[in-house]
Scaffold this motif. Sequence first.
Motif, short mmCIF file in Angstrom:
data_model
loop_
_atom_site.label_atom_id
_atom_site.label_comp_id
_atom_site.label_asym_id
_atom_site.label_seq_id
_atom_site.Cartn_x
_atom_site.Cartn_y
_atom_site.Cartn_z
N ILE A 12 153.10 41.51 56.32
CA ILE A 12 153.86 42.71 56.29
C ILE A 12 153.03 43.04 55.60
O ILE A 12 152.96 44.54 55.96
N ILE A 13 151.50 43.99 54.89
CA ILE A 13 151.16 44.39 54.58
C ILE A 13 150.49 45.20 55.42
O ILE A 13 149.89 46.61 56.06
N THR A 24 156.96 54.64 53.18
CA THR A 24 157.68 55.11 52.47
C THR A 24 157.75 53.96 51.14
O THR A 24 156.95 53.70 51.00
N PRO A 25 158.48 54.39 49.57
CA PRO A 25 158.40 53.72 48.53
C PRO A 25 158.82 52.69 48.12
O PRO A 25 157.44 51.78 47.57
N MET A 26 159.53 52.34 49.63
CA MET A 26 160.20 50.97 49.26
C MET A 26 159.16 50.43 49.96
O MET A 26 159.24 48.82 50.12
N TYR A 27 157.88 50.22 51.47
CA TYR A 27 157.61 49.54 51.86
C TYR A 27 155.98 49.79 50.84
O TYR A 27 155.87 48.39 51.27
N PHE A 28 155.99 51.01 50.35
CA PHE A 28 154.84 50.09 49.52
C PHE A 28 154.99 49.18 48.61
O PHE A 28 153.50 48.77 48.29
N CYS A 108 155.22 55.60 42.40
CA CYS A 108 154.93 55.42 42.28
C CYS A 108 153.75 54.09 42.46
O CYS A 108 153.59 52.99 41.78
N SER A 109 152.46 55.05 42.29
CA SER A 109 151.63 54.45 41.94
C SER A 109 151.27 54.71 40.80
O SER A 109 150.71 53.05 39.60
N LEU A 110 151.98 55.01 39.43
CA LEU A 110 151.49 54.71 38.01
C LEU A 110 152.63 53.83 37.39
O LEU A 110 152.47 52.76 36.91
N LEU A 111 153.50 53.68 38.92
CA LEU A 111 154.40 52.45 38.20
C LEU A 111 153.59 50.87 38.31
O LEU A 111 153.73 50.18 37.57
#
Length: 279
Positions: A12-13, A24-28, A108-111
Amino acid sequence: MYLVAVLGNLLIILAASSDSHLHTPMYFFLSNLSFVDICFTSTTVPKMLVNIQTQHKDISYSECLAQVHFFMIFAGMDNFLLTIMAYERFVAICHPLNYMVIMNPRLCSLLVLMSWIIIFWGALLNLLLVMHLTFTRGTEIPHFFCNLPPLLQVASSDTRINNIVLYIATALLGVFPVTGILLSYSKIVSSLMKMSSSASKSKAFSTCGSHLCMVSLYYGTSLVEYLSFTFTHSSQESMIASVMYTVVTPMLNPFIYSLRNKDVKGALGRLLSRAGSFP
């Protein structure tokens, strides 16, 4: 099962990082969850496999503390990432036009970074408190790995402070994420009910279905372990539930996302075809 869990999450990674369609954010967040699942199951299962093979169930004091610490970190990260993924689905379905503005790479990175920081310090606090406890030589832990509640149960010194901190941490790191997930999905369901197109509803349900399966598996088995340990003090039931969320859930997560998601299946197919084309 351990090898399937590690290889499945690793695929998956690799698929998410190598395929531009999945940037995309979802797959990040899914890639981060897969990484955490690999670490999560690797914290307990290799030691368990060695114990089964050698029929030798001893663990040193330092190894036990390390296992407690890393288990709390990766279990907590699972909680936080599942909550963040629920929020991401809420934004995608309820605010689709502003999705890329809200879920920008910086947020996304911050979360994810903030989740790591909070979990690390919470786990460190519990570890420091455990280090002040005393244990008699030859203490038997009623579990197949060093989990914090069974460890506190067999300590020979006063554990009141440890239990208070553990309950507070469980409330903060358990109740709040679950509340966040429930709020996100209540908004999602409300938004879906207002949709007139059945095709849009079906697509939205499909994207949420995988995440809901993961949430149900993880929190369902975690709840069973907590209830069996708290109210019945049954180590047998607690261990069965622990096996479910430390081994079975990380193993099933890649299948849940790949089997229910055309984008992931396509990315995995392209990744495997590229790997097969090398001499």
